[in-house]
Design a protein around this motif. Structure first.
Motif, mmCIF file in Angstrom:
data_model
loop_
_atom_site.group_PDB
_atom_site.id
_atom_site.type_symbol
_atom_site.label_atom_id
_atom_site.label_comp_id
_atom_site.label_asym_id
_atom_site.label_seq_id
_atom_site.Cartn_x
_atom_site.Cartn_y
_atom_site.Cartn_z
ATOM 1 N N TYR A 44 0.843 -1.193 0.000
ATOM 2 C CA TYR A 44 0.000 0.000 0.000
ATOM 3 C C TYR A 44 0.880 1.245 0.000
ATOM 4 O O TYR A 44 1.690 1.454 0.911
ATOM 5 N N GLU A 53 -5.573 11.787 6.404
ATOM 6 C CA GLU A 53 -6.219 10.479 6.289
ATOM 7 C C GLU A 53 -5.523 9.398 7.119
ATOM 8 O O GLU A 53 -5.908 8.237 7.060
ATOM 9 N N ASN A 97 -7.840 7.185 9.295
ATOM 10 C CA ASN A 97 -8.620 6.238 8.492
ATOM 11 C C ASN A 97 -7.734 5.119 7.945
ATOM 12 O O ASN A 97 -8.156 3.960 7.873
ATOM 13 N N LEU A 98 -6.510 5.463 7.561
ATOM 14 C CA LEU A 98 -5.578 4.444 7.060
ATOM 15 C C LEU A 98 -5.267 3.413 8.138
ATOM 16 O O LEU A 98 -5.119 2.217 7.850
ATOM 17 N N ALA A 139 -8.104 1.076 8.166
ATOM 18 C CA ALA A 139 -8.116 0.300 6.931
ATOM 19 C C ALA A 139 -7.063 -0.797 6.941
ATOM 20 O O ALA A 139 -7.323 -1.939 6.525
ATOM 21 N N GLN A 161 -8.161 -3.688 8.863
ATOM 22 C CA GLN A 161 -9.172 -4.466 8.155
ATOM 23 C C GLN A 161 -8.563 -5.359 7.068
ATOM 24 O O GLN A 161 -9.162 -6.362 6.685
ATOM 25 N N LEU A 162 -7.396 -5.011 6.556
ATOM 26 C CA LEU A 162 -6.750 -5.857 5.544
ATOM 27 C C LEU A 162 -6.411 -7.234 6.103
ATOM 28 O O LEU A 162 -6.326 -8.201 5.343
ATOM 29 N N ILE A 178 -14.633 4.517 0.078
ATOM 30 C CA ILE A 178 -13.890 4.539 1.330
ATOM 31 C C ILE A 178 -12.401 4.337 1.093
ATOM 32 O O ILE A 178 -11.559 4.864 1.817
ATOM 33 N N TRP A 179 -12.055 3.582 0.025
ATOM 34 C CA TRP A 179 -10.653 3.313 -0.281
ATOM 35 C C TRP A 179 -10.028 4.426 -1.098
ATOM 36 O O TRP A 179 -8.908 4.843 -0.824
ATOM 37 N N MET A 189 -8.593 7.683 0.665
ATOM 38 C CA MET A 189 -7.479 7.655 1.618
ATOM 39 C C MET A 189 -6.111 7.858 0.976
ATOM 40 O O MET A 189 -5.170 8.292 1.631
#
Length: 245
Positions: free
Chosen positions: A12, A28, A31-32, A35, A38-39, A229-230, A233
């Motif tokens: 990423y 961001e 939020n990252l 995220a 969640q990966l 949402i992706w 970011m």
């Protein structure tokens, strides 16, 4: 197939945790962090990660006190960071977040000219008692630079990674052709052959700049999360690859 035999790797480019330009830019990084958790990857390879940036820290009220690599690491993960570029207000580079213990790491400068500071991060990880080598890269914008950087990568692997050891090379290759893929295949680094794993630009992805290659592991799948949402970011979407160990 046992779940313990599956290695999940994400790559990423997080665009330094900030999206947009000028007074309308957004922080961001929080939020990252959600995220990346969640990966649910065993290993997360990150590019454009800030260690510090004095101007942005003064601009954003919620700028994290920790360097971004440590801030983004989910609970229980180890974070490794090395600087590629030093700028007027701070520095940034590559990072790796690992669910497994880190047993060593080093950095190699890959800069091809004075206008682009580039590098690789090499991390050794203990996966259930077996060593795994992971190299995080962020290659140059010019095709000639990338070819020379791949040649230097090959030399580094020959010196630093035992031929029998499993190896992952992941990151932002800044390349959407086939030459880099062919060069890596020449020294046994392969990726899952997915027809549409486009990661850039995030809002309307047209090319795949991000890749996860491996040697000594069997590629199983490749996945790119999509949706608003992706793409809010970062300018890249994350890439998730699974391998059988």
């Amino acid at each position: 197939m046992e779940q313990d035999d599956i290695l999940r790797v994400a790559s990423y480019n997080i665009h330094k945790g900030v999206q947009g330009i000028g007074p309308g830019r957004r922080l961001e990084i929080h939020n990252l962090g959600l995220a990346i958790e969640q990966l649910d990857a065993d290993i997360v390879c990150l590019q454009e990660v800030r260690k510090l940036h004095r101007r942005e820290q003064a601009y954003f009220q919620r700028w994290p006190e920790l360097p971004q690599a440590q801030f983004l690491a989910p609970e229980g993960y180890e974070a490794v960071y090395c600087t590629n570029a030093v700028t007027r207000h701070g520095e940034h580079g590559n990072a790796l977040l690992s669910r497994w213990p880190v047993i060593g790491h080093q950095h190699q400068d890959l800069s091809d000219h004075r206008f682009e500071q580039r590098g690789l991060l090499h991390v050794q990880i203990d996966v259930h008692g077996r060593p795994l080598h992971v190299i995080v890269v962020h290659l140059g914008l010019m095709a000639g630079s990338r070819m020379r950087q791949i040649e230097r990568l090959q030399g580094f692997i020959g010196r630093e990674v035992p031929s029998a050891a499993p190896l992952v090379v992941a990151g932002d290759f800044n390349d959407w052709g086939v030459q880099v893929k062919r060069m890596l295949a020449g020294f046994a680094l392969l990726e899952f052959d997915a027809p549409r794993a486009f990661t850039y630009p995030a809002r309307l992805p047209l090319v795949q700049l991000d890749h996860v290659y491996a040697r000594g592991l069997a590629p199983l799948s490749l996945h790119v999360p999509r949706g608003r949402i992706w793409w809010r970011m970062s300018d890249h979407l994350p890439l998730i690859a699974e391998f059988r160990r």
